[in-house]
Design a protein around this motif. Structure first.
Motif, PDB file in Angstrom:
ATOM      1  N   LEU A   1      58.123  18.174 -19.954  1.00 19.42           N
ATOM      2  CA  LEU A   1      58.230  18.975 -21.424  1.00 19.42           C
ATOM      3  C   LEU A   1      56.830  19.327 -22.490  1.00 19.42           C
ATOM      4  CD1 LEU A   1      61.206  16.004 -21.853  1.00 19.42           C
ATOM      5  CD2 LEU A   1      61.711  19.033 -21.352  1.00 19.42           C
ATOM      6  N   ASP A   2      57.182  19.689 -23.293  1.00 17.07           N
ATOM      7  CA  ASP A   2      56.487  19.940 -23.879  1.00 17.07           C
ATOM      8  C   ASP A   2      56.388  19.515 -25.016  1.00 17.07           C
ATOM      9  OD1 ASP A   2      54.505  21.451 -25.979  1.00 17.07           O
ATOM     10  OD2 ASP A   2      54.441  24.077 -25.137  1.00 17.07           O
ATOM     11  N   ALA A   3      55.452  18.675 -25.523  1.00 10.66           N
ATOM     12  CA  ALA A   3      55.480  17.983 -26.188  1.00 10.66           C
ATOM     13  C   ALA A   3      54.178  18.462 -27.856  1.00 10.66           C
ATOM     14  CB  ALA A   3      54.720  16.137 -26.419  1.00 10.66           C
ATOM     15  N   GLY A   4      54.462  19.461 -27.848  1.00  7.25           N
ATOM     16  CA  GLY A   4      53.638  19.989 -29.018  1.00  7.25           C
ATOM     17  C   GLY A   4      52.491  21.084 -28.069  1.00  7.25           C
ATOM     18  N   ASN A   5      52.155  22.373 -28.251  1.00  2.00           N
ATOM     19  CA  ASN A   5      50.808  23.238 -28.118  1.00  2.00           C
ATOM     20  C   ASN A   5      50.790  22.641 -26.492  1.00  2.00           C
ATOM     21  OD1 ASN A   5      50.717  23.388 -30.784  1.00  2.00           O
ATOM     22  ND2 ASN A   5      49.530  21.630 -30.546  1.00  2.00           N
ATOM     23  N   GLY A   6      51.683  22.586 -25.936  1.00  3.42           N
ATOM     24  CA  GLY A   6      51.238  22.255 -24.287  1.00  3.42           C
ATOM     25  C   GLY A   6      51.116  21.357 -23.847  1.00  3.42           C
ATOM     26  N   GLU A   7      51.010  20.400 -25.006  1.00  4.74           N
ATOM     27  CA  GLU A   7      50.955  18.664 -25.025  1.00  4.74           C
ATOM     28  C   GLU A   7      52.218  17.905 -24.241  1.00  4.74           C
ATOM     29  OE1 GLU A   7      48.346  16.972 -25.305  1.00  4.74           O
ATOM     30  OE2 GLU A   7      47.289  18.401 -25.328  1.00  4.74           O
ATOM     31  N   ARG A   8      51.982  17.024 -23.214  1.00  2.00           N
ATOM     32  CA  ARG A   8      53.001  16.835 -22.113  1.00  2.00           C
ATOM     33  C   ARG A   8      52.957  14.816 -22.878  1.00  2.00           C
ATOM     34  NH1 ARG A   8      55.022  20.786 -21.009  1.00  2.00           N
ATOM     35  NH2 ARG A   8      53.609  21.981 -20.032  1.00  2.00           N
ATOM     36  N   ILE A   9      53.359  14.340 -22.508  1.00  2.00           N
ATOM     37  CA  ILE A   9      54.081  13.147 -22.697  1.00  2.00           C
ATOM     38  C   ILE A   9      53.069  12.217 -22.051  1.00  2.00           C
ATOM     39  CG2 ILE A   9      55.750  11.160 -23.352  1.00  2.00           C
ATOM     40  CD1 ILE A   9      57.728  13.151 -23.112  1.00  2.00           C
ATOM     41  N   PRO A  10      52.446  11.757 -23.031  1.00  2.00           N
ATOM     42  CA  PRO A  10      51.391  10.567 -21.736  1.00  2.00           C
ATOM     43  C   PRO A  10      51.813   9.470 -21.138  1.00  2.00           C
ATOM     44  CG  PRO A  10      50.778   9.951 -23.721  1.00  2.00           C
ATOM     45  CD  PRO A  10      52.151  11.515 -24.201  1.00  2.00           C
ATOM     46  N   THR A  11      51.260   8.902 -20.779  1.00  2.00           N
ATOM     47  CA  THR A  11      51.927   7.469 -19.597  1.00  2.00           C
ATOM     48  C   THR A  11      50.998   6.295 -20.628  1.00  2.00           C
ATOM     49  OG1 THR A  11      49.852   6.885 -18.188  1.00  2.00           O
ATOM     50  CG2 THR A  11      52.189   7.820 -18.098  1.00  2.00           C
ATOM     51  N   LEU A  12      50.475   5.450 -20.952  1.00  2.00           N
ATOM     52  CA  LEU A  12      50.108   4.032 -21.622  1.00  2.00           C
ATOM     53  C   LEU A  12      48.522   3.792 -20.836  1.00  2.00           C
ATOM     54  CD1 LEU A  12      49.041   1.958 -23.657  1.00  2.00           C
ATOM     55  CD2 LEU A  12      50.492   0.063 -22.249  1.00  2.00           C
ATOM     56  N   ASP A  13      48.703   4.223 -19.786  1.00  4.25           N
ATOM     57  CA  ASP A  13      47.821   4.180 -18.867  1.00  4.25           C
ATOM     58  C   ASP A  13      46.600   5.199 -19.370  1.00  4.25           C
ATOM     59  OD1 ASP A  13      47.751   2.096 -16.097  1.00  4.25           O
ATOM     60  OD2 ASP A  13      49.978   2.783 -16.546  1.00  4.25           O
ATOM     61  N   GLU A  14      46.912   6.166 -19.076  1.00  6.69           N
ATOM     62  CA  GLU A  14      46.188   7.457 -19.915  1.00  6.69           C
ATOM     63  C   GLU A  14      46.045   7.053 -20.696  1.00  6.69           C
ATOM     64  OE1 GLU A  14      48.581  11.240 -17.405  1.00  6.69           O
ATOM     65  OE2 GLU A  14      49.304  10.250 -19.206  1.00  6.69           O
TER      66      GLU A  14
END
Length: 247
Positions: free
Chosen positions: A83-96
């Motif tokens: 999924l695109d979370a805006g401007n090509g960003e992705r939903i991150p994990t807490l680790d990231e």
């Protein structure tokens, strides 16, 4: 000692879902930008996805913040990644997020809000503590939740990591007055800006609590929060908070 508990001579500047006024909320871009804007830390929201990973997103569904649809807890990490979370960003994990903010030149604070109101017994608290322990970042983490029972579980799982109870002025009295506080050991209260007055903050301080308030975006509210004596100001633009405080 946990850096959230350090003495301060001004309110901490906390980016709400990162620098979300300038980048898509709860994305690595927003969190890295908050570091660059001189924030002391960030507030972020976590929940468990279908495959068990701790992901960073505010809503129970992906509908508002991405180009997809569906409940976060019903989607696998692989599906969320597409999924695109805006401007090509992705939903991150807490680790990231922990890794992305670990390289700051100062101890960069993380206010991890545990979002488990809809599924209070899915093991989220245990998973979040495991992630934090794995990265050894306990000294820059504060847990928070609207759910006092989640705060209680976090206190049992990680008594060394401070906790805060969230609430706002439109809640029912038993939540707004935090009647369950005795069951949920905590050091912080997180009321919304609608509750903040010097008298309100002084009353909580007299009870031994630190106060972080949200979501504080106008110059007038930023100044009011600061002059009321809050510990931290959580807002969408760390730049705007810094400007209003003259930092």
């Amino acid at each position: 000692m946990n850096h959230w508990l350090n003495p301060i001579d001004r309110p901490l500047i906390i980016g709400h879902r990162g620098a979300s006024a300038h980048a898509p909320e709860n994305t690595l871009a927003a969190f890295v930008l908050a570091v660059a804007q001189g924030a002391d830390g960030i507030e972020l929201d976590v929940m468990r996805c279908a495959t068990g990973e701790v992901v960073v997103i505010h809503d129970d569904t992906v509908n508002r913040t991405t180009d997809g649809e569906g409940r976060v807890r019903a989607l696998s990490l692989a599906a969320l990644r597409r999924l695109d979370a805006g401007n090509g960003e992705r939903i991150p994990t807490l680790d990231e997020v922990i890794i992305a903010t670990a390289g700051a030149s100062r101890p960069f604070l993380l206010n991890i809000e545990v979002k488990n109101d809809a599924a209070p017994f899915d093991g989220l608290e245990r998973l979040v503590v495991e992630v934090v322990r794995r990265h050894g970042c306990e000294d820059r983490v504060l847990f928070s939740s609207f759910n006092p029972l989640a705060v209680r579980r976090l206190a049992q799982l990680a008594p060394d990591i401070p906790r805060g109870i969230l609430y706002h002025h439109a809640m029912p009295a038993y939540l707004r007055e935090v009647w369950l506080a005795p069951l949920a050991p905590h050091e912080f209260r997180h009321p919304d800006i609608g509750l903040i007055t010097p008298e309100f903050v002084a009353r909580l301080k007299a009870q031994g609590k630190r106060v972080n308030t949200w979501t504080v975006n106008t110059r007038a509210d930023i100044v009011r929060a600061a002059t009321s004596g809050v510990h931290g100001i959580i807002g969408d633009s760390p730049l705007a908070i810094r400007d209003a405080l003259g930092i």
